[in-house]
Design an enzyme around this catalytic site. Structure first.
Site, PDB file in Angstrom:
ATOM      1  N   HIS A  60      52.145  -1.915  52.742  1.00  0.00           N
ATOM      2  CA  HIS A  60      53.589  -1.182  52.921  1.00  0.00           C
ATOM      3  C   HIS A  60      54.744  -2.327  52.282  1.00  0.00           C
ATOM      4  CE1 HIS A  60      53.591  -3.504  56.578  1.00  0.00           C
ATOM      5  NE2 HIS A  60      54.827  -3.267  56.761  1.00  0.00           N
ATOM      6  N   HIS A  62      59.060  -2.814  52.594  1.00  0.00           N
ATOM      7  CA  HIS A  62      60.492  -2.774  53.130  1.00  0.00           C
ATOM      8  C   HIS A  62      61.569  -2.889  52.273  1.00  0.00           C
ATOM      9  CE1 HIS A  62      58.606  -1.700  57.229  1.00  0.00           C
ATOM     10  NE2 HIS A  62      58.177  -3.096  57.161  1.00  0.00           N
ATOM     11  N   TYR A 152      56.424 -12.981  48.618  1.00  0.00           N
ATOM     12  CA  TYR A 152      56.896 -11.547  47.941  1.00  0.00           C
ATOM     13  C   TYR A 152      57.897 -11.050  48.657  1.00  0.00           C
ATOM     14  CZ  TYR A 152      52.173 -12.122  46.120  1.00  0.00           C
ATOM     15  OH  TYR A 152      50.966 -12.692  45.692  1.00  0.00           O
TER      16      TYR A 152
END
Length: 181
Positions: A60, A62, A152
């Site tokens: 996922h 954000h 990342y």
């Protein structure tokens, strides 16, 4: 079909969570990262927005975006990004076993969950809490023990800007983290 209620406010700042299909841990793969980077740049050329913060995790991501003062259409931006990444990554990701009848009918790939989660940032405190949550997420998920070790994210950009000390988030105590997942 579900009727989703979204806060659509021109120029607002939003926190987003976007998840891979069936939480496959593929988003940090070089092919996906490259396609995501290119898709975001392509969409930003057509429909500008500011990326205030970002973290990419295996299953996922954000991000916090601020839209232009006269714009509120984040859904089209996400649709374009997801579609472009799926298209560019098709050869790498093709997994026919994960294409059910609904996905085939909608011409969807097996990269993204269909929807995303968004939250309209209400004030400076809300912004700070979501910024902390986003940057701390790799530690929360056990990917690293210190925020600074996750490659990342925009954490190092914010360290350079003086918003965080380099050693921020090395442990869970004292961090007010929102529960957005």
């Amino acid at each position: 079909m579900s009727d989703y209620r979204r806060a659509i406010i021109p120029g607002a700042t939003y926190f987003f969570t976007v998840v891979s299909y069936r939480r496959r841990p593929i988003l940090c793969e070089p092919e996906i990262r490259t396609a995501l980077h290119e898709a975001i740049n392509w969409v930003r050329e057509l429909r500008p927005f500011t990326i205030d913060a970002w973290v990419l995790l295996p299953d996922h991501l954000h991000t916090i975006w601020t839209l232009p003062a006269n714009e509120a259409d984040f859904a089209t931006r996400w649709q374009s990004i997801k579609r472009r990444v799926s298209s560019q990554s098709a050869a790498f990701l093709l997994n026919a076993t994960q294409l059910n009848t609904s996905k085939i009918k909608r011409r969807e790939a097996s990269l993204w969950q269909r929807r995303f989660w968004e939250h309209c940032i209400r004030d400076d405190h809300d912004f700070a809490r979501h910024m902390d949550y986003l940057h701390y997420n790799p530690v929360k998920h056990g990917l690293v023990t210190r925020v600074q070790d996750w490659p990342y994210s925009t954490f190092h950009r914010h360290v350079k800007a003086g918003r965080y000390p380099l050693n921020w988030g090395g442990q869970a105590e004292g961090i007010d983290i929102v529960g957005a997942e």
